[in-house]
Write an enzyme that holds these catalytic residues in place. Structure first.
Site, PDB file in Angstrom:
ATOM      1  N   ARG A   8      20.513  27.398  90.327  1.00  8.92           N
ATOM      2  CA  ARG A   8      20.348  26.857  88.982  1.00  8.92           C
ATOM      3  C   ARG A   8      19.300  27.732  88.077  1.00  8.92           C
ATOM      4  O   ARG A   8      19.378  28.292  87.028  1.00  8.92           O
ATOM      5  CB  ARG A   8      19.858  25.402  88.562  1.00  8.92           C
ATOM      6  CG  ARG A   8      18.855  25.066  89.549  1.00  8.92           C
ATOM      7  CD  ARG A   8      18.634  23.273  89.250  1.00  8.92           C
ATOM      8  NE  ARG A   8      17.489  23.003  90.294  1.00  8.92           N
ATOM      9  CZ  ARG A   8      16.631  22.107  89.723  1.00  8.92           C
ATOM     10  NH1 ARG A   8      16.510  21.570  88.414  1.00  8.92           N
ATOM     11  NH2 ARG A   8      15.733  21.596  90.478  1.00  8.92           N
ATOM     12  N   SER A  34      16.613  20.459  83.794  1.00  4.45           N
ATOM     13  CA  SER A  34      17.041  20.625  85.069  1.00  4.45           C
ATOM     14  C   SER A  34      18.143  21.651  85.310  1.00  4.45           C
ATOM     15  O   SER A  34      18.266  22.274  86.422  1.00  4.45           O
ATOM     16  CB  SER A  34      17.828  19.274  85.417  1.00  4.45           C
ATOM     17  OG  SER A  34      17.036  18.218  85.289  1.00  4.45           O
ATOM     18  N   GLU A  55      27.546  14.544  75.916  1.00  7.39           N
ATOM     19  CA  GLU A  55      28.160  15.641  76.483  1.00  7.39           C
ATOM     20  C   GLU A  55      29.652  15.917  75.947  1.00  7.39           C
ATOM     21  O   GLU A  55      30.090  17.268  75.658  1.00  7.39           O
ATOM     22  CB  GLU A  55      28.757  15.277  77.976  1.00  7.39           C
ATOM     23  CG  GLU A  55      27.302  15.024  78.822  1.00  7.39           C
ATOM     24  CD  GLU A  55      26.711  13.669  78.805  1.00  7.39           C
ATOM     25  OE1 GLU A  55      27.236  12.964  78.171  1.00  7.39           O
ATOM     26  OE2 GLU A  55      25.571  13.673  79.202  1.00  7.39           O
ATOM     27  N   PHE A  80      28.204  15.049  84.570  1.00  9.26           N
ATOM     28  CA  PHE A  80      28.357  14.693  83.539  1.00  9.26           C
ATOM     29  C   PHE A  80      29.058  15.658  82.520  1.00  9.26           C
ATOM     30  O   PHE A  80      29.413  15.346  81.496  1.00  9.26           O
ATOM     31  CB  PHE A  80      26.736  14.451  82.864  1.00  9.26           C
ATOM     32  CG  PHE A  80      25.925  13.550  83.552  1.00  9.26           C
ATOM     33  CD1 PHE A  80      26.475  12.178  83.837  1.00  9.26           C
ATOM     34  CD2 PHE A  80      24.857  13.792  83.901  1.00  9.26           C
ATOM     35  CE1 PHE A  80      25.829  11.325  84.706  1.00  9.26           C
ATOM     36  CE2 PHE A  80      23.900  12.916  84.847  1.00  9.26           C
ATOM     37  CZ  PHE A  80      24.498  11.800  85.265  1.00  9.26           C
ATOM     38  N   HIS A 105      23.481  20.751  89.768  1.00  7.25           N
ATOM     39  CA  HIS A 105      23.237  19.461  90.681  1.00  7.25           C
ATOM     40  C   HIS A 105      24.525  18.896  91.046  1.00  7.25           C
ATOM     41  O   HIS A 105      24.748  17.858  91.550  1.00  7.25           O
ATOM     42  CB  HIS A 105      22.424  18.393  89.876  1.00  7.25           C
ATOM     43  CG  HIS A 105      21.304  18.507  89.578  1.00  7.25           C
ATOM     44  ND1 HIS A 105      20.760  19.747  88.787  1.00  7.25           N
ATOM     45  CD2 HIS A 105      20.049  18.030  89.816  1.00  7.25           C
ATOM     46  CE1 HIS A 105      19.560  19.561  88.535  1.00  7.25           C
ATOM     47  NE2 HIS A 105      18.819  18.711  89.192  1.00  7.25           N
ATOM     48  N   ARG A 163      21.181  21.872  92.734  1.00  3.83           N
ATOM     49  CA  ARG A 163      19.750  21.551  92.284  1.00  3.83           C
ATOM     50  C   ARG A 163      18.730  22.244  93.417  1.00  3.83           C
ATOM     51  O   ARG A 163      17.766  22.891  92.790  1.00  3.83           O
ATOM     52  CB  ARG A 163      19.552  19.982  92.703  1.00  3.83           C
ATOM     53  CG  ARG A 163      18.221  19.472  92.463  1.00  3.83           C
ATOM     54  CD  ARG A 163      17.904  17.966  92.962  1.00  3.83           C
ATOM     55  NE  ARG A 163      16.818  17.583  92.543  1.00  3.83           N
ATOM     56  CZ  ARG A 163      15.638  17.492  93.261  1.00  3.83           C
ATOM     57  NH1 ARG A 163      15.886  18.160  94.640  1.00  3.83           N
ATOM     58  NH2 ARG A 163      14.508  17.287  92.783  1.00  3.83           N
TER      59      ARG A 163
HETATM   60  C1  LIG Z   1      25.925  10.628  80.946  1.00  4.41           C
HETATM   61  C2  LIG Z   1      24.520  10.936  81.349  1.00  4.41           C
HETATM   62  N1  LIG Z   1      24.186  12.363  80.792  1.00  4.41           N
HETATM   63  C3  LIG Z   1      22.861  12.513  81.331  1.00  4.41           C
HETATM   64  C4  LIG Z   1      22.160  11.803  82.067  1.00  4.41           C
HETATM   65  C5  LIG Z   1      21.030  12.458  82.694  1.00  4.41           C
HETATM   66  N2  LIG Z   1      19.794  11.657  82.394  1.00  4.41           N
HETATM   67  C6  LIG Z   1      19.044  10.624  82.996  1.00  4.41           C
HETATM   68  S1  LIG Z   1      17.878   9.710  82.423  1.00  4.41           S
HETATM   69  C7  LIG Z   1      17.961  10.627  80.931  1.00  4.41           C
HETATM   70  C8  LIG Z   1      17.161  10.299  79.647  1.00  4.41           C
HETATM   71  C9  LIG Z   1      17.400   9.030  79.332  1.00  4.41           C
HETATM   72  O1  LIG Z   1      16.648   8.671  78.533  1.00  4.41           O
HETATM   73  P1  LIG Z   1      16.619   7.047  77.739  1.00  4.41           P
HETATM   74  O2  LIG Z   1      17.861   6.316  77.676  1.00  4.41           O
HETATM   75  O3  LIG Z   1      15.597   7.167  76.784  1.00  4.41           O
HETATM   76  O4  LIG Z   1      15.870   6.144  79.155  1.00  4.41           O
HETATM   77  P2  LIG Z   1      14.277   5.875  79.239  1.00  4.41           P
HETATM   78  O5  LIG Z   1      13.386   6.438  78.400  1.00  4.41           O
HETATM   79  O6  LIG Z   1      14.316   4.482  79.194  1.00  4.41           O
HETATM   80  O7  LIG Z   1      14.020   6.357  80.855  1.00  4.41           O
HETATM   81  C10 LIG Z   1      18.940  11.627  80.956  1.00  4.41           C
HETATM   82  C11 LIG Z   1      19.598  12.562  80.080  1.00  4.41           C
HETATM   83  C12 LIG Z   1      22.764  10.780  82.632  1.00  4.41           C
HETATM   84  N3  LIG Z   1      22.135  10.032  83.745  1.00  4.41           N
HETATM   85  N4  LIG Z   1      23.782  10.286  82.197  1.00  4.41           N
END
Ligand SMILES: Cc1ncc(C[n+]2csc(CCOP(=O)(O)OP(=O)(O)O)c2C)c(N)n1
Ligand SMILES: [Mg+2]
Lengths: 311, 285
Positions: A8, A34, A55, A80, A105, A163
């Protein structure tokens, strides 16, 4: 092998190097830290488009940019990208728009995030789309070079990066890294081992172990899964008469599937597929995952012997 | 065998008791992430007061019979915030504290992202954002078809609601007048890479949910008494879906994690861990 690095990172560096071409635009879906597209974002915020956690939106925004003369590079985790598969199919591949999608990843080697984050089917699904180039490079150097070549590539593409760090293989061998051409590492006559991604270095180690037992393998890094380097497969069949494929991906439809299809349609030869055995992953450290899934050096060596026995 | 619904445990709405539960859960969250040297502390610490209040005062579930068919469903759609869920499940007795040591460990019930196939008390296999509300809608419709009073609660992140699929579910839930579907949005202002403001502006979330036909309630997501009251209000809505928008602080309770995007998905080092244990009142300064 000199040192380790993550593929990556090679992607991020390539984007940065491509920036001098002002057709290049970068799209993110809240995983730029990432996938490493953030290297580009930091240097060229005006040409980086944040799509939020969206996405599907990202893929078709990229399509619109491509149709308007830009060369979009969009990335998120491999898993994703799959949320936007139909966007990729109908909005990108069907009109043949040159969108370059990168899924980081990929595979079970991703580790402790667990099954929801471990894409084991991305190579298979993107390979079914007409005209889409599918790649899964093994090291940071080849990822950087292949990504850079995409800027003038005539079709859309999907590239899987990983990753975790893997051994550097192509420092000083940069000329050999070309989209669509497998890279030959050794030319033994007993068995051909065709691998991609993290499994290339495992295949090289397996070949060493086999050599100690007097078995000589041809090892190929098949970083481009589509279009498959069929001429190279034919040459391996001719030389060795049997093959092994090795990938951190389902045994269904990925590199193993592509090689099986090629063999069935051309020169049938015994093939053993090392890959994820039609099951989902789980949480474990990267190398533990390879053990759980049967993707170790020993698994590759054993498969080589099975293939030879079937010859 | 059947124990009392957990909601009964908190029937007195003993706020101090709930606060103490939440504090203990915060300690476990930080321990888990520190031990694994990976995982998601920020969103676990922001959601935990809401989770404790929900399980302590609203949800009809049975810790000793986690798969009881007529239980209320809880969907942690932001499945990365699993340390919060696991800490809660251990505190309410669904799993053991020993299980918490398996977070992100090979073979452990505490998988990196909550998974219904691996962990008792987990109702949905999450990890991919934007999926839980539709799933909760299905659970709620099933309850209606069954003639059951059970409800489905779905916890989402504020970054998560950027996913288009959330709004497909929101529209459908209103269309079908699904009064037994409840959502909570953990509005902590931060997502993976950065602040939501930088990544994708959310605009007026209350107005947006209202425009989709939902009943909207807002609350300070770290004021236990207010949370208990707000949850009761949301729970009582039955003619349409209802959402609770909770203003929270990502990383709440650990000073260096608070409002810091770096601790969305990063573990504390040993020194930081010690600091957190002091700040959470687990060890003396
Ligand atoms: C469909 C999808 N896209 C991207 C991700 C990667 N990802 C994991 S957590 C996150 C951010 C989430 O933010 P939020 O919903 O505000 O959660 P919190 O602040 O409560 O941790 C991302 C982009 C994912 N898990 N699923
Ligand atoms: Mg958030």
């Amino acid at each position: 092998m000199s040192g380790m690095a993550a593929t990556r990172d090679g992607y991020g560096k390539a984007l940065l190097e491509l920036a001098e071409d002002d057709r290049v635009v970068v799209l993110e879906a809240d995983l730029g830290k990432s996938t490493k597209s953030q290297l580009f974002r930091k240097a060229h915020p005006e040409r980086t488009i944040s799509c939020g956690i969206g996405e599907q939106n990202m893929l078709l925004t990229a399509a619109g940019l491509a149709a308007s003369g830009y060369v979009p590079f969009a990335s998120t985790f491999a898993i994703f990208t799959e949320r936007a598969f139909e966007q990729m199919r109908n909005g990108v591949a069907r009109p043949g728009l040159r969108v370059h999608l990168c899924g980081s990843h990929g595979g079970t080697h991703t580790g402790t995030d667990g099954s929801s984050a471990q894409s084991i089917e991305d190579l298979a699904i993107y390979r079914t789309l007409p005209g889409v180039t599918v790649m899964h490079p093994a090291d940071e150097v080849s990822t950087r070079l292949l990504t850079k070549q995409l800027v003038d590539h005539p079709s859309p593409s999907y590239t899987r990066t990983a990753r975790n760090k893997t051994p550097l293989l192509y420092e000083g061998r940069e000329d050999e890294v070309i989209i669509g051409k497998g890279i030959v590492h050794s030319e033994g006559a007993d068995v051909g081992i065709v691998a991609c991604g993290v499994m290339v270095s495992k295949a090289l180690e397996a070949a060493e172990a086999l050599a100690n037992e007097g078995i000589h393998a041809t090892v190929v890094d098949m970083h481009t899964i589509k279009p498959l380097d069929g001429a190279l497969i034919d040459a391996i069949v001719e030389r060795c008469g049997c093959l092994v494929t090795a990938e951190d991906h389902s045994v269904i439809g990925g590199l193993g599937g592509a090689v099986a299809e090629h063999l069935a349609a051309n020169t049938p030869a015994p093939l053993e597929r090392v890959g994820v055995p039609d099951r989902f992953g789980e949480s474990a450290e990267a190398e533990e995952m390879l053990e759980i899934m049967g993707l170790t050096v020993q698994d590759v060596a054993n498969a080589a012997k099975r293939a030879m026995a079937r010859r | 065998m059947k124990g009392p619904p957990t909601a009964l445990l908190g029937m007195s709405h003993d706020i101090a008791m709930l606060e103490e539960r939440a504090r203990r859960c915060r300690v476990d969250i930080v321990r888990m992430v520190h031990r694994a040297q990976a995982g998601h502390p920020g969103g676990s610490l922001s959601e935990i007061d809401l989770l404790v209040a929900l399980y302590g005062t609203v949800l009809n579930v049975r810790p000793n019979e986690p798969s009881w068919p007529d239980r209320d469903r809880f969907v942690l759609s932001k499945g990365h915030a699993s340390p919060g869920m696991y800490a809660l499940l251990a505190d309410f007795g669904f799993i053991s504290h020993e299980d918490l040591t398996t977070y992100r460990v090979k073979g452990g019930v505490c998988q990196g992202h909550v998974d219904m196939k691996w962990c008792p008390g987990v109702d949905f296999s999450a990890g991919s954002l934007g999926m839980g509300l539709s799933f909760g809608l299905g659970c709620a419709l099933a309850a209606r078809l069954d003639g059951s009073q059970r409800k489905a609660w779905v916890m989402m992140g504020d970054g998560e609601v950027q996913e288009g699929s959330v709004w497909e579910a929101a529209m459908a839930a209103h269309h079908h007048s699904v009064g037994n579907l409840k959502a909570i949005v953990d509005v902590n202002g931060i997502q993976n890479d950065d602040f939501c403001e930088v990544q994708m502006q959310l605009n007026d979330l209350a107005a947006t949910w209202a425009s989709f036909g939902w009943s909207v309630t807002t609350v300070d997501g770290h004021n236990m008494a207010d949370i208990v009251e707000a949850l009761a209000k949301v729970d009582a809505v039955n003619d349409r879906p209802a959402v609770l928008l909770a203003s929270t602080v990502k990383g709440k309770g650990v000073s260096y994690m608070e409002n810091n995007p770096a601790f969305h998905g990063a573990a504390p080092n040993d020194d930081q861990f010690e600091t957190a244990m002091v700040e959470l009142g687990e060890v003396a300064a």
